[in-house]
Each structure stands twice: as structure tokens, then as C-alpha cells.
Design a protein around this motif. Structure first.
Motif, PDB file in Angstrom:
ATOM      1  N   LEU A   1       0.855  -1.165  -0.162  1.00 58.67           N
ATOM      2  CA  LEU A   1      -0.072  -0.031   0.015  1.00 58.67           C
ATOM      3  C   LEU A   1       1.003   1.244  -0.006  1.00 58.67           C
ATOM      4  N   ASN A   2       0.527   2.345  -0.926  1.00 63.67           N
ATOM      5  CA  ASN A   2       1.330   3.479  -1.111  1.00 63.67           C
ATOM      6  C   ASN A   2       0.318   4.446  -1.127  1.00 63.67           C
ATOM      7  N   ARG A   3       0.368   5.196   0.337  1.00 62.41           N
ATOM      8  CA  ARG A   3      -0.674   6.359   0.666  1.00 62.41           C
ATOM      9  C   ARG A   3      -0.022   7.536   0.403  1.00 62.41           C
ATOM     10  N   THR A   4       1.301   7.774  -0.201  1.00 65.56           N
ATOM     11  CA  THR A   4       1.937   8.980  -0.412  1.00 65.56           C
ATOM     12  C   THR A   4       1.532   9.600  -1.637  1.00 65.56           C
ATOM     13  N   ASP A   5       1.806  10.628  -2.098  1.00 69.95           N
ATOM     14  CA  ASP A   5       1.712  11.518  -2.903  1.00 69.95           C
ATOM     15  C   ASP A   5       2.651  11.067  -4.239  1.00 69.95           C
ATOM     16  N   ARG A   6       3.661  10.448  -3.918  1.00 75.05           N
ATOM     17  CA  ARG A   6       4.761  10.183  -4.895  1.00 75.05           C
ATOM     18  C   ARG A   6       4.696   8.626  -5.172  1.00 75.05           C
ATOM     19  N   ALA A   7       5.047   8.437  -6.541  1.00 69.59           N
ATOM     20  CA  ALA A   7       5.408   7.037  -6.911  1.00 69.59           C
ATOM     21  C   ALA A   7       6.578   6.357  -6.262  1.00 69.59           C
ATOM     22  N   LEU A   8       6.308   5.137  -5.913  1.00 66.94           N
ATOM     23  CA  LEU A   8       7.384   4.118  -5.239  1.00 66.94           C
ATOM     24  C   LEU A   8       7.584   3.013  -6.316  1.00 66.94           C
ATOM     25  N   ARG A   9       8.914   2.673  -6.181  1.00 63.42           N
ATOM     26  CA  ARG A   9       9.321   1.516  -7.042  1.00 63.42           C
ATOM     27  C   ARG A   9      10.059   0.452  -6.114  1.00 63.42           C
TER      28      ARG A   9
ATOM     29  N   ARG B   1      11.669  -9.026  -2.460  1.00 63.32           N
ATOM     30  CA  ARG B   1      12.870  -9.754  -2.305  1.00 63.32           C
ATOM     31  C   ARG B   1      12.218 -11.105  -1.723  1.00 63.32           C
ATOM     32  N   PHE B   2      12.588 -12.321  -2.221  1.00 60.99           N
ATOM     33  CA  PHE B   2      12.254 -13.579  -1.899  1.00 60.99           C
ATOM     34  C   PHE B   2      13.154 -14.700  -2.276  1.00 60.99           C
ATOM     35  N   ARG B   3      13.732 -15.263  -0.946  1.00 63.05           N
ATOM     36  CA  ARG B   3      14.636 -16.280  -1.065  1.00 63.05           C
ATOM     37  C   ARG B   3      15.858 -15.988  -2.002  1.00 63.05           C
ATOM     38  N   GLY B   4      16.372 -14.860  -1.832  1.00 61.16           N
ATOM     39  CA  GLY B   4      17.456 -14.037  -2.423  1.00 61.16           C
ATOM     40  C   GLY B   4      17.322 -13.730  -3.824  1.00 61.16           C
ATOM     41  N   LEU B   5      16.175 -13.854  -4.273  1.00 60.72           N
ATOM     42  CA  LEU B   5      15.703 -13.261  -5.549  1.00 60.72           C
ATOM     43  C   LEU B   5      14.971 -11.938  -5.593  1.00 60.72           C
ATOM     44  N   LEU B   6      14.967 -11.088  -6.694  1.00 56.99           N
ATOM     45  CA  LEU B   6      14.333  -9.858  -6.606  1.00 56.99           C
ATOM     46  C   LEU B   6      13.295  -9.551  -7.687  1.00 56.99           C
ATOM     47  N   ALA B   7      12.040  -8.824  -7.306  1.00 57.28           N
ATOM     48  CA  ALA B   7      11.078  -8.641  -8.379  1.00 57.28           C
ATOM     49  C   ALA B   7      10.798  -7.130  -8.369  1.00 57.28           C
ATOM     50  N   PRO B   8      10.747  -6.343  -9.556  1.00 55.75           N
ATOM     51  CA  PRO B   8      10.565  -4.679  -9.276  1.00 55.75           C
ATOM     52  C   PRO B   8       9.127  -4.728  -9.366  1.00 55.75           C
ATOM     53  N   VAL B   9       8.642  -3.671  -8.651  1.00 58.06           N
ATOM     54  CA  VAL B   9       7.086  -3.318  -8.699  1.00 58.06           C
ATOM     55  C   VAL B   9       6.850  -1.792  -8.783  1.00 58.06           C
ATOM     56  N   GLU B  10       5.906  -1.621  -9.586  1.00 56.14           N
ATOM     57  CA  GLU B  10       5.554  -0.178  -9.677  1.00 56.14           C
ATOM     58  C   GLU B  10       4.432   0.122  -8.931  1.00 56.14           C
ATOM     59  N   LEU B  11       4.544   1.052  -8.008  1.00 60.60           N
ATOM     60  CA  LEU B  11       3.648   1.539  -7.050  1.00 60.60           C
ATOM     61  C   LEU B  11       3.182   3.077  -7.235  1.00 60.60           C
ATOM     62  N   PRO B  12       2.242   3.294  -8.257  1.00 63.02           N
ATOM     63  CA  PRO B  12       1.896   4.750  -8.320  1.00 63.02           C
ATOM     64  C   PRO B  12       1.687   5.301  -6.966  1.00 63.02           C
ATOM     65  N   ALA B  13       1.500   6.641  -7.125  1.00 60.96           N
ATOM     66  CA  ALA B  13       1.023   7.377  -5.805  1.00 60.96           C
ATOM     67  C   ALA B  13      -0.644   7.152  -5.263  1.00 60.96           C
ATOM     68  N   HIS B  14      -0.807   6.803  -4.368  1.00 61.49           N
ATOM     69  CA  HIS B  14      -2.031   6.620  -3.715  1.00 61.49           C
ATOM     70  C   HIS B  14      -2.637   5.045  -4.553  1.00 61.49           C
ATOM     71  N   SER B  15      -1.937   4.259  -4.380  1.00 56.57           N
ATOM     72  CA  SER B  15      -2.039   2.731  -4.986  1.00 56.57           C
ATOM     73  C   SER B  15      -2.202   1.780  -4.024  1.00 56.57           C
ATOM     74  N   ILE B  16      -2.550   0.628  -4.497  1.00 60.04           N
ATOM     75  CA  ILE B  16      -2.548  -0.550  -3.470  1.00 60.04           C
ATOM     76  C   ILE B  16      -2.278  -1.878  -4.638  1.00 60.04           C
ATOM     77  N   ALA B  17      -1.162  -2.539  -4.171  1.00 63.18           N
ATOM     78  CA  ALA B  17      -1.068  -3.754  -5.181  1.00 63.18           C
ATOM     79  C   ALA B  17      -0.891  -5.188  -4.595  1.00 63.18           C
ATOM     80  N   THR B  18      -1.364  -6.085  -5.019  1.00 61.04           N
ATOM     81  CA  THR B  18      -1.365  -7.346  -4.663  1.00 61.04           C
ATOM     82  C   THR B  18      -0.423  -8.181  -5.565  1.00 61.04           C
ATOM     83  N   CYS B  19       0.511  -8.693  -5.281  1.00 64.05           N
ATOM     84  CA  CYS B  19       1.361  -9.415  -6.039  1.00 64.05           C
ATOM     85  C   CYS B  19       1.306 -11.165  -5.561  1.00 64.05           C
ATOM     86  N   THR B  20       1.189 -11.679  -6.425  1.00 63.22           N
ATOM     87  CA  THR B  20       1.029 -13.221  -6.225  1.00 63.22           C
ATOM     88  C   THR B  20       2.095 -14.046  -6.999  1.00 63.22           C
ATOM     89  N   TRP B  21       2.592 -15.405  -6.388  1.00 62.85           N
ATOM     90  CA  TRP B  21       3.437 -16.174  -7.134  1.00 62.85           C
ATOM     91  C   TRP B  21       3.552 -17.607  -6.402  1.00 62.85           C
TER      92      TRP B  21
END
Length: 450
Positions: free
Chosen positions: A417-425, A429-449
Motif C-alpha cells: 500500500l502506498n498512501r503517499t503523493d509520490r510513486a514508489l518502486r 525480495r524472496f529467497r534471495g531473488l528480486l522482483a521490481p514493482v511499480e507502485l503509483p501514488a495512492h495505490s495498492i498492489a497485490t503480488c502473487t506467485w
């Protein structure tokens, strides 16, 4: 490489629990140290038992006014696991509440201590048809919580169901019997209860249906009357009993009073809490540290409507997500919203205490309005399914809020959850691996794998 599916909701956009371009866990930049949300799945916590809403009389009579197609759509949006929120829990009020058409109880006959006139006939008019429709949409039995707002007026010191008052000492046995009779009557109607709360908001003297209890009164009533009455009726092992059912700031105070008495504690499954006094997630964490065997149930939240105008509905959605994530981190196992549906005014409500709800109707009850809070709830309830186990999660900054779980099928879900006025990126990090996520200002994302 592990593929990651992302669903995003963004304020004032068409992104509403919408699938995004997939990302993936890779070993690229595996040594990165910044902007990380770390998922530590070898740290496991509580099992998440589900999400739900309150099937009040107000919700039910509003639902009955809708055309048949919209009635089906309403319960699908709440309880269908594929097209809706996937709710599996429901809360019903024992006797009337503020979201009823007026004051009523299952036995309004003064002096009927044996409850010979007890009846749930009123529930057959609107409430039980809605419960039945919700169960059908869910495709499974519902976990149903029963909560009283007030005993019948004749059992109260103030002689009315509204304005607080206390349970008369001479009515304690009859009120305990009331719970047992209600549970058995609901089971005969085909809707067995899974749990009770002792009293909704037991500290509050409200202008609507309410009853005040001190910590000691609750303890003694559970220990000497309610617990034994449920046991005598053969219900103690079938129906969980939760106390407090009020705001989180007094979680520990009330728990010390009741759970400090071993005889009272033996009847109790856990504590139920609301959100109206602020976060206090630390209270839940401390509760679980002190009493790990007891459950944390979140039993109510909503946003009020003042003077006929709604507050910012997107901000309300963010409030929902913030509170759900914090409660999960605090050890919550079940989450129940307030009314699943209300009319255009935020009612009906017999004392004018109008509120928002994830689903509302227009003034003519010919159109269904899906509020932003519905989408924010979906980011949790659709993806953290009953049986999921919360896993460890840390974040690089308070600007992003995060919680993660492993579902029973082995899949993972992380809600950001990003409740701020700026985008976050952030980078997961999961078991030593990385996955980038785009989280725009005032947004919520659910990531599944998986």
C-alpha cells in the motif's frame, strides 16, 4: 525465474484490482540493498481464517428493494470467490442495532425470565433471506458471528434498548439463556452460529441500541452465567465466545480483567476489536504475546457520513487497507466489515447514524454503486484465502505498508500500500531473488506467485 502476477488499484483511475504487466523474481541485482520489501517465509505466524461483512437488517431491507438481477449481483460482489470479494464470514445482530428499522428483540415480554415467548420470526422477513443468498454465492457454509447491541428493554436498568444502561443483576441468567436460545433457533433455521461476542461496544453509551459493561461485569457474566449456559445447552464446543467487541486501545486492559480469571478464560476463544479509536496495532501484538492461544477477531469498521455528505471515498479505501494490514501484522485471524450494503443515504438507520459501505444503492434502488473501499478490501480478501498463513515481511520505509502470506495451495500473496503523493518502486525480495514493482501514488498492489 519465478513469475509474479500483479493486481493494482490506483486512485482516480481505471486501475481497479486490475491485472498489470507481470514481473518476475530473478537473480538480477540480487545484491541490491535499497527499496526492498523482504518476504521471509521461514517465519510463520497466525492462520488467516477469512474476511466478511455484517448482514444487518438495514442491509437486508435495502437488498430486498433491488431488482432481482442486482440482488444476485450484490451477493456475488461480496461472497463469490471468483467475481467478488470471496467473503466467507458474516455477522448478524442478536436483537436490533442502529442499522435496524427500529428497536426490537426476540422476546419483548416483560418478566419472561424463562423466555417462553422467544422467537426469531423477525429474522425471516429480511435478514435470513440475505444470509441464505450470501451462503449460496459463497458456495460453502458461512462462519457466522452473533453480536448483541442490547438486551430487551425489560432486562435493562434504564428500561430502554437505547442510551446505554446496564443489564439488571436479576436478569443475568435470563440473558445468558437468551444466547443459547438464539443459537439453537438459528440452527433450526438452517444457519448455525460459529461464534458470539458478549456485547457490541461494551463501553459505549450510544443514542442507539447499547448496553454498558464494566470489565468485572463482563468477567463475572462469562464465568458464572454465559459460559455455563452455553455449556449446559451443548454449545460450548461448537460456538466460540469473544469478549470486548470494541476499540483496540483497551485490548490489554479488558483482556487482563477477563483472561486473568482462569475460570472465565476457559470459556473464551479470543477478543474482538473495532477501529474507531485509531490504529493501536501494538495492542494486538502484545495481546498475542501474552495470550498466544487466544484468537484476535476484527469485528467492525465503517466510515460515518456527516450531514448527508460523504468524506473522500478514496481516502476511506486507504484507511481500510492500512487497518487490515496493520491488524494482520498484529495477529488478527478474521476480519469483518460493517454493513455489506446500504442505501443512497447511508442507511436506513433508526437514529440517523448514517454510514458508508462498500456497496451502496442510488436513491431509487435501481443502481448498485461500488465504492473504492470495496476494491481495497478485495486486495486482501481475494488473495489471502482462508487457511493462509502470514509470513515474515519487512520494508525499507514507512511510506510503503506491506503484509504477506502463504496460501494453503502453496502460493504467496504480498499486499503493498502506498498512501503517499509520490510513486514508489519497491523490489520484492524472496529467497534471495528480486522482483521490481511499480507502485503509483495512492495505490495498492497485490503480488502473487507460486
Amino acid at each position: 525465474m519465478i513469475p509474479v502476477q500483479i493486481h493494482l488499484t490506483q486512485r482516480d483511475s481505471r486501475n481497479l484490482v486490475k491485472k498489470q504487466k507481470p514481473t518476475a523474481f530473478t537473480d538480477r541485482n540480487a545484491w541490491a540493498e535499497n527499496d526492498l520489501v523482504c518476504i521471509e517465509d521461514d517465519f510463520t505466524y497466525q492462520t488467516i481464517r477469512g474476511f466478511g461483512g455484517a448482514l444487518t437488517e438495514s442491509a437486508a431491507v435495502t437488498w430486498q428493494k433491488l431488482p432481482a438481477a442486482l440482488r444476485r449481483r450484490t451477493v456475488e460482489l461480496c461472497y463469490d470467490p471468483r467475481r467478488g470479494l470471496g467473503y466467507t464470514l458474516a455477522r448478524v445482530h442478536m436483537n436490533s442495532c442502529d442499522f435496524s428499522l427500529g428497536n426490537w428483540s426476540c422476546d419483548d415480554t416483560p418478566g419472561d425470565f424463562a423466555l417462553r415467548e422467544f422467537s426469531v420470526a423477525h429474522y425471516r422477513e429480511a435478514i435470513l433471506p440475505l444470509v441464505a443468498a450470501a451462503r449460496k454465492a459463497a458456495g460453502r457454509p458461512l462462519w457466522i458471528l452473533g453480536s448483541p447491541w442490547s438486551p430487551p428493554a425489560w432486562m435493562k436498568t434504564n428500561g430502554m434498548m437505547n442510551e446505554g444502561g446496564f443489564l439488571k443483576p436479576e436478569c443475568r441468567e435470563a440473558w445468558a439463556l437468551f444466547f443459547a436460545k438464539f443459537a439453537k433457533a438459528m440452527a433450526r433455521e438452517g444457519f448455525p452460529l460459529s461464534a458470539f461476542t458478549v456485547q457490541n461496544e461494551e463501553k459505549a453509551r450510544q443514542t442507539w441500541d447499547s448496553c454498558v459493561w464494566t470489565p468485572e461485569e463482563t468477567r463475572d457474566f462469562v464465568r458464572d452465567h454465559l459460559g455455563p449456559a452455553l455449556a449446559k445447552a451443548g454449545l460450548a464446543k461448537k460456538i466460540g465466545l469473544y469478549f470486548w467487541d470494541h476499540n483496540k486501545e483497551r485490548t490489554l486492559e479488558r483482556a487482563r480483567a477477563l483472561l486473568g480469571d482462569p475460570r472465565a478464560a476457559a470459556f473464551v476463544a479470543g477478543i474482538a476489536v473495532h477501529w474507531y479509536s485509531g490504529d493501536h496495532f501494538e495492542q494486538l501484538r502484545m495481546f498475542k504475546e501474552r495470550w498466544p492461544e487466544k484468537d484476535v477477531l476484527f469485528s467492525e469498521c465503517c466510515c460515518s457520513i456527516h450531514e448527508g455528505t460523504d468524506a473522500d471515498p478514496w481516502r476511506q479505501g486507504e484507511m481500510y487497507a492500512h487497518d487490515i494490514a496493520g491488524n494482520l501484522e498484529g495477529g488478527m485471524t478474521r476480519w469483518i466489515d460493517w454493513n455489506v450494503l446500504l442505501d443512497a443515504q447511508g442507511g436506513p438507520n433508526h437514529v440517523g447514524n448514517f454510514c458508508d459501505a462498500p456497496l451502496r444503492t442510488d436513491a431509487a434502488c435501481r443502481r448498485l454503486l461500488v465504492r473504492p473501499s470495496w476494491h481495497y478490501i478485495a486486495h486482501f480478501s481475494r488473495f489471502l484465502r482462508p487457511g493462509a498463513v502470514r509470513v515474515g515481511c519487512s520494508r525499507w520505509t514507512s511510506a510503503v505498508e506491506a503484509v504477506a502470506a502463504r496460501n494453503a495451495d502453496g502460493s504467496f500473496a504480498a499486499v503493498l500500500l502506498n498512501r503517499t503523493d509520490r510513486a514508489l518502486r519497491p523490489q520484492l525480495r524472496f529467497r534471495g531473488l528480486l522482483a521490481p514493482v511499480e507502485l503509483p501514488a495512492h495505490s495498492i498492489a497485490t503480488c502473487t506467485w507460486k
